[in-house]
Design a protein around this motif. Structure first.
Motif, PDB file in Angstrom:
ATOM      1  N   CYS A  28       0.847  -1.188   0.000  1.00  0.00           N
ATOM      2  CA  CYS A  28       0.000   0.000   0.000  1.00  0.00           C
ATOM      3  C   CYS A  28       0.884   1.240   0.000  1.00  0.00           C
ATOM      4  O   CYS A  28       2.057   1.182   0.376  1.00  0.00           O
ATOM      5  CB  CYS A  28      -0.915   0.040   1.233  1.00  0.00           C
ATOM      6  SG  CYS A  28      -2.109  -1.329   1.350  1.00  0.00           S
ATOM      7  N   LYS A  42      -1.296   8.069  -1.733  1.00  0.00           N
ATOM      8  CA  LYS A  42      -1.259   8.669  -3.066  1.00  0.00           C
ATOM      9  C   LYS A  42      -1.376  10.182  -2.961  1.00  0.00           C
ATOM     10  O   LYS A  42      -2.257  10.706  -2.285  1.00  0.00           O
ATOM     11  CB  LYS A  42      -2.390   8.108  -3.934  1.00  0.00           C
ATOM     12  CG  LYS A  42      -2.285   8.474  -5.410  1.00  0.00           C
ATOM     13  CD  LYS A  42      -3.326   7.733  -6.236  1.00  0.00           C
ATOM     14  CE  LYS A  42      -3.142   8.041  -7.720  1.00  0.00           C
ATOM     15  NZ  LYS A  42      -4.133   7.317  -8.549  1.00  0.00           N
ATOM     16  N   ILE A 101      -3.800   3.719  -1.542  1.00  0.00           N
ATOM     17  CA  ILE A 101      -4.021   2.775  -2.630  1.00  0.00           C
ATOM     18  C   ILE A 101      -3.225   1.515  -2.320  1.00  0.00           C
ATOM     19  O   ILE A 101      -2.104   1.587  -1.820  1.00  0.00           O
ATOM     20  CB  ILE A 101      -3.608   3.383  -3.993  1.00  0.00           C
ATOM     21  CG1 ILE A 101      -3.944   2.440  -5.137  1.00  0.00           C
ATOM     22  CG2 ILE A 101      -2.129   3.765  -4.011  1.00  0.00           C
ATOM     23  CD1 ILE A 101      -3.744   3.051  -6.517  1.00  0.00           C
ATOM     24  N   SER A 103      -5.107  -2.667  -8.470  1.00  0.00           N
ATOM     25  CA  SER A 103      -5.046  -1.812  -7.290  1.00  0.00           C
ATOM     26  C   SER A 103      -6.452  -1.455  -6.836  1.00  0.00           C
ATOM     27  O   SER A 103      -7.423  -1.554  -7.589  1.00  0.00           O
ATOM     28  CB  SER A 103      -4.243  -0.549  -7.592  1.00  0.00           C
ATOM     29  OG  SER A 103      -4.819   0.148  -8.673  1.00  0.00           O
ATOM     30  N   PHE A 140      -8.703   1.064  -3.567  1.00  0.00           N
ATOM     31  CA  PHE A 140      -8.668   2.069  -2.508  1.00  0.00           C
ATOM     32  C   PHE A 140      -9.470   1.536  -1.323  1.00  0.00           C
ATOM     33  O   PHE A 140     -10.700   1.635  -1.309  1.00  0.00           O
ATOM     34  CB  PHE A 140      -9.239   3.401  -3.003  1.00  0.00           C
ATOM     35  CG  PHE A 140      -8.398   4.055  -4.056  1.00  0.00           C
ATOM     36  CD1 PHE A 140      -8.518   3.683  -5.394  1.00  0.00           C
ATOM     37  CD2 PHE A 140      -7.477   5.031  -3.728  1.00  0.00           C
ATOM     38  CE1 PHE A 140      -7.730   4.274  -6.374  1.00  0.00           C
ATOM     39  CE2 PHE A 140      -6.697   5.635  -4.696  1.00  0.00           C
ATOM     40  CZ  PHE A 140      -6.821   5.245  -6.016  1.00  0.00           C
TER      41      PHE A 140
END
Length: 790
Positions: free
Chosen positions: A239, A242, A249, A261, A263
């Motif tokens: 992780c 971002k 992310i 990927s 969130f």
């Protein structure tokens, strides 16, 4: 005149965090992988004690109740470094049913430790005096100690890694070779280890992962340079935070989601994250509470842990070590004993959970104390005033009697240094700046006997010394009310239009954005003031001429000489390929020489010296006669004297791909930062590649420095030359060697290993002479002066 200089809104900030968050790295929060226990250092706690909580269970008590600097977690235990670094304790947290965690002191000594890192079963830290690193536990697979300076210590299962002074990754342990060899071709700013893989940011700002990839954990999502920070790695997932929005992310962790990927926490903003096993946790920017989730793309199942507020960063005693300012309310969070450094470029750092408390000034206790205080103030003030007067008198004397620089473009005859001084070790592949790579015929890096090199210097600008203040109506008329047909470009400050003044002079008019969009450009005013302040006093043939400006209400306009042939960038990287205007090596090197002379003037002949801060091919413009000139001084700063060896410590600003690694990594700005950017421009001219481009085969972004410098250093220059330009003849080949090896030294990682602009100008003049068809036969390599590259 007071000049306010700030980064333009479009400038991308380099994101480097002071302590990496992740398994086996020092932070204020840690995870024990076996039990999913999360431990952190309490914020606002006078002792800065540690508290732990397994996911979905009550908090645990942790003893002893000492003050701790940082924590780091492994597979079954975690450790905390005590304040002062003279001891650290470890706790076994493998059993999630425990209600308390007794400590075991592992180290107590006279040497202060820092950057504590815990792996599967090993612990290592480095001496705070930077003499080396030491290990505890871990068996015979790890050495007891290793001498040297290191940073970014991190540990995984069966290995520990760090970054050495040359930005290369070094590892130890039974899996040393597997991880270290995977980073063999990378230069890194930081690294974070998971169970069996490692991720980090390269010096170019790209997120790179190496090691195990069975669950896609080493396939980071594509992104722009410096887009990720706060990296955290678990057993089979990764992780990162971002930028610029501060959301998390993740990727890997599920067989069905390889390389995809997601969130996990939607739009929640975090200041830091950490991972261990299949668990990831983060500190929210809003209230520094801990939120955790499992490594699942489809169902991350967020859990808020029953922990008090956790410190958002490590408390440091001296705020002068904070390169990017102080974290809001950090003194309160550190209980008045230290501050937290703000993570550079992190938007979460700007969140302010509560207004800072400002204590009232203490009341005077007696008239006696007040009188003594005023007496002391008067004495100190008198001494200070006397010192100030002396300083002013000295500066006036030094400026009048001793100043040897000239504030114009008339440059003196240059005499090269004599002798064969010892060459020093470069941080690039070439061992010595006076030794050409294998197979090279060029003698550019061999010192010549003392000789006088009389160089053709560029004369003054064709524009007068006075700048004119225009009305908005004047400039609107010159551009037919800023008609779209007169638009010739746009940038972070605004839009550029071609115009014609009433006296017939063709100009370029840069109009700053106004209205709603301007509010987003916080540094517009500073960039405008900087450009006016610098250009109004700089006049040189190879700096774009400044004609005037306009300030009316919200309108900010700058007027320059019109550069008919546009930017160097457009000719090198036009969508349709090379347009044929710069289709000879002689012409390309001549353009480089022009630009180098302009930068040399800023560094060596302007008083005080000026650092441009945004040297790139799009800021090198070409007039109707193909004379190159340096433009755009919106980010420029006045520099300490070049020979003083001093640097400015300022927030990183510039353009990705051209920025000096020392500048965006350490915030150390010198004239050598411009030299790095110009080195990238030279490589662009030689290769025809953008500063950052995508490889044809893999589609991965690559910097032109990483692409070309190693090849040039190995002596295979022809392998990277732009194929759109005809193959060089013998004289041109020697000239290109000279230019290419100069570029390699310009992009050295450390500023001290880069040449001065004066040396670069000498080499480029020699290269142009080699290419000049009118040069007589004896004026070949035997007569070429080689500049000192010290």
């Amino acid at each position: 005149m007071r000049i306010q200089v700030a980064a333009a809104a479009a400038v991308f900030l380099a994101v480097l965090f002071s302590a990496a968050e992740g398994l086996g790295s020092a932070a204020t929060i840690a995870i024990v992988a076996a039990s999913g226990t999360v431990c952190g250092i309490l914020a606002g706690d006078e002792l800065r004690s540690i508290q732990c909580a397994p996911v979905a269970r009550p908090a645990l008590s942790v003893s002893p109740n000492f003050s701790f600097v940082s924590v780091s977690g492994g597979r079954e235990f975690f450790c905390g470094l005590r304040y002062g670094g003279l001891s650290f304790f470890c706790w076994n947290a493998a059993n999630s049913s425990s209600v308390s965690l007794p400590a075991k002191r592992v180290y107590k000594g006279s040497a202060s430790m820092a950057d504590l890192s815990v792996g599967e079963d090993q612990i290592f830290a480095f001496d705070q005096n930077k003499t080396g690193i030491r290990w505890w536990r871990g068996g015979s697979t790890f050495p007891l100690s290793v001498a040297g300076e290191f940073r970014s210590l991190t540990s995984g299962r069966g290995f520990s890694c760090a970054i050495g002074n040359n930005s290369r990754v070094l590892c130890w342990g039974r899996r040393r070779q597997e991880i270290q060899s995977a980073f063999a071709n990378e230069t890194m700013t930081n690294i974070v280890a998971g169970d069996s893989h490692v991720c980090g940011l390269s010096v170019s700002g790209f997120l790179i992962c190496r090691g195990s990839n069975r669950s896609g954990q080493s396939n980071p999502p594509a992104g722009d340079p410096f887009q990720f920070s706060g990296i955290a790695l678990g057993a089979n997932h990764s992780c990162a935070i971002k930028q610029p929005n501060g959301t998390v992310i993740c990727w890997g962790g599920e067989a069905s989601g390889l390389g995809k990927s997601y969130f996990p926490a939607n739009n929640t903003l975090f200041v830091s994250i950490v991972a261990g096993g299949e668990l990831t946790c983060g500190l929210t920017a809003a209230n520094f509470k801990v939120i955790c989730w499992k490594a699942s793309r489809t169902n991350p199942s967020l859990t808020v842990l029953p922990l008090p507020k956790i410190l958002p960063g490590i408390c440091v005693a001296d705020e002068s070590s904070c390169e990017c300012g102080i974290f809001p309310d950090s003194e309160s969070l550190c209980s008045g004993s230290g501050v937290i450094c703000k993570s550079c470029g992190s938007p979460a750092a700007s969140f302010r959970p509560s207004p800072p408390s400002i204590p009232p000034p203490p009341a005077p206790s007696s008239n006696s104390k007040t009188s003594k205080g005023w007496l002391a103030f008067a004495i100190v003030g008198s001494v200070g005033a006397f010192a100030g007067v002396c300083t002013i008198l000295y500066c006036l004397w030094a400026g009048i009697c001793r100043r040897k620089k000239v504030h114009n473009s008339v440059q003196p005859t240059f005499a090269s240094a004599a002798g064969n001084g010892a060459a020093h070790q470069s941080s690039m592949i070439i061992a010595s700046p006076f030794t050409s790579p294998p197979g090279s015929k060029s003698r550019i890096f061999r010192r010549q006997p003392s000789r006088v090199m009389r160089r053709q210097r560029s004369g003054p600008s064709s524009f007068g010394d006075r700048t004119e203040e225009f009305t908005f109506d004047d400039l609107a008329a010159a551009t037919k009310n800023f008609s779209i047909e007169f638009k010739i470009g746009s940038g972070s400050f605004g839009t550029v239009y071609r115009g014609k003044l009433p006296n017939g002079l063709e100009v370029a008019i840069k109009r700053g954005e106004s209205g709603v969009r301007a509010k987003k450009l916080q540094d517009k005013e500073s960039a405008f003031e900087s450009e006016v302040a610098f250009l109004s006093r700089l006049h040189h043939k190879h700096l774009v001429g400044f004609v005037g400006y306009c300030v009316e209400k919200e309108e900010r306009l700058l007027v320059y000489e019109y550069m008919k042939n546009g930017a160097l960038y457009g000719h090198l990287h036009a969508d349709g390929g090379d347009d044929g205007k710069l289709n000879s090596w002689q012409m390309r090197i001549k353009v480089l020489l022009d630009a180098a002379r302009g930068i040399e003037y800023l560094h060596s002949y302007a008083v005080p010296p000026i650092i441009h801060r945004d040297i790139k091919s799009s800021n090198i413009l070409l007039d109707s006669n193909w004379v190159a000139k340096v433009s755009d001084f919106g980010l420029s700063l006045m520099s300490p004297e070049a020979e003083s060896g001093e640097h400015l410590t300022v927030k990183a600003a510039g353009t990705v791909g051209y920025m000096d690694p020392e500048y965006y990594g350490l915030r150390h700005l010198t004239t050598k930062s411009d030299v790095y950017g110009f080195g990238v421009v030279i490589l662009e001219v030689l290769t025809g590649r953008r500063a950052i481009f995508r490889e044809e085969e893999s589609g991965e972004p690559v910097s032109v420095v990483d692409y070309a410098a190693p090849v040039i250093a190995s002596g295979n220059i022809g392998q990277v030359l732009d194929r759109r330009v005809a193959a060089p003849g013998p004289a041109e080949a020697e000239a290109l060697e000279l230019v290419a090896y100069t570029a390699v030294h310009c992009v050295s990682l450390e500023g001290k290993d880069r040449p001065a602009m004066t040396d670069i100008v000498i080499n480029l003049e020699s290269a142009v002479a080699l290419c000049d068809a009118s040069q007589h036969d004896s004026g070949s390599s035997a007569s070429i002066s080689l500049a000192s590259m010290d």
